[in-house]
Design an enzyme around this catalytic site. Structure first.
Site, short mmCIF file in Angstrom:
data_model
loop_
_atom_site.label_atom_id
_atom_site.label_comp_id
_atom_site.label_asym_id
_atom_site.label_seq_id
_atom_site.Cartn_x
_atom_site.Cartn_y
_atom_site.Cartn_z
N TYR A 42 1.27 -1.55 0.07
CA TYR A 42 0.11 0.10 0.16
C TYR A 42 1.17 0.99 -0.06
CZ TYR A 42 -4.26 -2.87 0.92
OH TYR A 42 -5.17 -3.34 1.07
N GLU A 43 1.98 1.59 0.60
CA GLU A 43 2.36 2.86 1.23
C GLU A 43 3.57 2.94 -0.10
OE1 GLU A 43 1.96 4.89 3.76
OE2 GLU A 43 0.39 3.47 4.77
N GLY A 44 3.71 1.50 -0.81
CA GLY A 44 5.30 2.00 -1.71
C GLY A 44 6.47 2.28 -0.89
#
Length: 669
Positions: A42-44
């Site tokens: 999700y965050e990368g």
């Protein structure tokens, strides 16, 4: 940095061991490797730090300092930072589960860790559907659970597709331990908001393979709702089958009014739809000659009737000779207007009085935000502007309200129509405080003080209203050093609230204020009313009870003739033991403390500032007790709800006290 990480992980380990010692049924949990990988996706990954919202981040969205990691970090280091941050959230969730005696599956714990990493811990303190479900206070179907997660997908007040997908995956993880249901069972509907339309909500979750059924309620003046159009151009109706998550815009069909028409109300006039819609529904009528006279000033009697009925009040029989006298009597009896503001029922009413009548009749209080109008700062006018009931007009590049002018029949039609919409949708007033948008709490009295009646002379605040008695006071602790209480009394100060002691915000031990006995006796000898306060950091009812009993033991031999205050304050540090305390727990603590003080024969009061009053407390749960409100550098108390005491400065200058001191105005009705 490494030492800090080690200490953080060590503290978390100690907490987890505490939760597992004999006598505790709860077994602490940790996030699985699978959800760590999900969060990373999700965050990368960002090898170098970046700025967002005034803060610096690096790696997988973990916060850092502006000068940290000059050479960047590796993915392994980023995951270490991520797991360190997750450890803090795991500890908070474990505390939460222990407090509410909840046993979660690994999937449920993972889902909540994932959600909390993205959103933060503030959801733990509220009364949302999600927190009630997780606490076990509310049962929910699978679809309702998905909706409870999905409701947290907004950015800047609008639903966002990426967050909607993430929330449904977290819901699926909570339900099944996998994210599969987010693709096979649940789909989101996001409705793009447009100016001039009203929406019950812009987001809802539906079941894939079934028809949409009811859409969120939508309306637009002069139009009827005809369906939704997706970004690809597809029209979906309530009978359409749900296949995937979509973002859509409402499709509107122009209203064709039938029945009565008016020669002076024509398509193209700004008031046309307001007048015609109200006329269609029998709310307003025209003149015998077939006109409506939109530019004629509306009478006070007509205004009272239309506004009160639109706000949901019942019809009033005449109480005098005039046909609208009953509405005037009712408005005065309810405190919506003063008798002189009602005036001549056959004459006109000032726009400012119409605004105050409409706001109070619909249950709105004075807004705490700055007025958008150049010619009035009235909070009731601002409240109706925020609700879309009042718009004003532009003159010389400025928005004006013209508070002392009368109101036309066309303007009245617009206001009445918008009031009907508010009443029909049960739209609760919003409080805009910093980045928070909060629903007004039902049943909590609103601030009704006249702002113009407050005035300050030096360090002394006055409130000029014959209906309200005021007392001037100071609140002190050992930080004030030595005080000449006779000089304080001779300066006009009438009461003093002295700190008894407090509780530490890290270790949590109770300590005494070394000046309490001296200050209490000397202030009383000088003729002042003397109260007491305790600086609380309670995190349980048991601790609040301990604090109340400590206070009673300390004050029993001293001349306490005034208030005894529960002064629980927010410590903005993650190491504070109160960090992340749930609203319910805090309210329970305040009520427990105050009830013990009250039973002992003293007058309890609860102290707070804006943040604690709006965000941490639910004032509807503690409204039995008086409120002491702290706000400095302002001409009048700007709190939305009613208060009984105002701490208006921390830099007061009082003869007999060296340096600065807190000063207070006690408002007694």
């Amino acid at each position: 940095m490494k030492r800090k990480r080690f200490l953080t992980l060590l503290l978390t380990l100690c907490l987890m061991m505490t939760l597992c010692v004999p006598g505790f049924a709860y077994q602490s949990m940790a996030a699985s490797d699978a959800v760590v990988e999900l969060i990373e996706s999700y965050e990368g990954f960002y090898a170098n730090r970046y700025s967002s919202g005034g803060k610096w981040y690096i790696g997988y969205g973990t916060q850092c300092g502006a000068d940290d990691y000059q050479d960047g970090i590796s993915q392994e280091e980023a995951e270490m930072l991520l797991r360190e941050k997750l450890a803090g959230y795991e500890a908070k969730l474990n505390e939460f589960c222990l407090r509410y005696d909840r046993e979660l599956t690994q999937g449920q714990f993972d889902a909540l860790v994932c959600f909390t990493y993205n959103f933060g811990t503030s959801w733990l303190t509220g009364t949302s559907d999600l927190v009630q479900i997780v606490r076990g206070e509310k049962t929910a179907t699978r679809l309702e659970l998905a909706q409870a997660f999905g409701a947290w997908c907004h950015v800047g007040g609008n639903a966002e597709e990426g967050l909607a997908r993430r929330r449904l995956q977290e819901a699926a993880l909570y339900l099944d331990g996998t994210i599969e249901a987010a693709e096979t069972e649940f789909a989101y509907l996001i409705i793009k908001r447009e100016t001039g339309a009203t929406y019950d909500t812009d987001f809802r979750v539906y079941e894939i393979g079934k028809s949409y059924g009811a859409f969120p309620e939508m309306s637009k003046l002069g139009y009827t709702f005809a369906g939704l159009q997706t970004k690809s151009g597809e029209i979906i109706t309530e009978g359409s089958v749900v296949t995937e998550g979509v973002t859509a815009s409402a499709v509107w069909k122009k209203e064709a009014y039938s029945g009565k028409t008016y020669g002076d109300v024509l398509p193209g006039h700004w008031y046309y739809d307001y007048v015609m819609d109200l006329s269609k529904n029998g709310v307003i009528n025209g003149n015998p000659d077939g006109t409506f006279a939109p530019d004629r000033a509306i009478t006070a009697g007509e205004t009272l009737k239309l506004v009160l009925l639109a706000a949901g009040h019942t019809a009033q029989a005449p109480s005098g000779e005039h046909w609208a006298s009953g509405y005037g009597t009712y408005a005065v009896s309810m405190g919506y207007l003063a008798k002189e503001q009602v005036g001549n029922l056959g004459g006109t009413m000032k726009r400012i009085d119409v605004a105050r009548l409409a706001a109070k009749a619909i249950g709105y209080g004075a807004s705490i935000t700055s007025s958008p109008f150049a010619d009035t700062s009235d909070g009731y006018v601002t409240a109706l502007y925020e609700a879309g009931v009042l718009t004003g007009s532009e003159e010389n590049g400025k928005l004006v309200f013209k508070p002392d002018s009368s109101i036309t029949r066309a303007e009245a039609a617009a206001i009445v129509w918008r009031l009907y919409r508010l009443a029909a949708t049960d739209a609760r007033q919003k409080i805009h405080y910093n980045s928070y948008t909060l629903d007004v709490l039902p049943g909590v009295p609103v601030n009704s003080y006249d702002k113009s009646a407050f005035h300050r002379e030096g360090s002394v605040m006055h409130y000029d209203d014959p209906r309200v008695r005021t007392l001037l006071g100071v609140d002190v602790s050992h930080y004030q050093g030595s005080i000449d209480w006779q000089a304080v009394a001779e300066s006009g100060v009438e009461f003093a609230i002295v700190r008894v002691g407090g509780r530490g915000y890290t270790e949590g031990g109770i300590y005494e204020d070394t000046k309490f006995a001296e200050f209490a006796n000397s202030a009383a000898d000088a003729g002042l009313l003397v109260g007491a306060y305790f600086f609380s950091q309670a995190i349980s009812v048991e601790e609040a009870v301990e604090e109340a009993n400590y206070v009673l033991e300390q004050i029993r031999n001293y001349p306490i003739s005034g208030l005894v205050v529960f002064d629980w304050e927010v410590i903005g540090k993650s190491e504070a033991r109160t960090y992340g305390i749930e609203t319910k727990t805090l309210c329970d603590c305040a009520n427990a403390f105050c009830s013990i003080i009250e039973r002992a024969g003293y007058q309890p009061m609860i102290y707070f500032n804006n943040y604690a009053g709006y965000v941490k407390y639910d004032l509807s749960k503690i409204k039995k007790y008086d409120f002491w409100y702290a706000q400095y550098d302002t001409d009048s108390p700007g709190f939305y709800y009613d208060i009984q005491m105002w701490q208006y400065t921390s830099k007061g200058k009082v003869p007999g006290i060296s340096g600065n001191t807190d000063m207070d105005l006690w408002l007694i009705r």
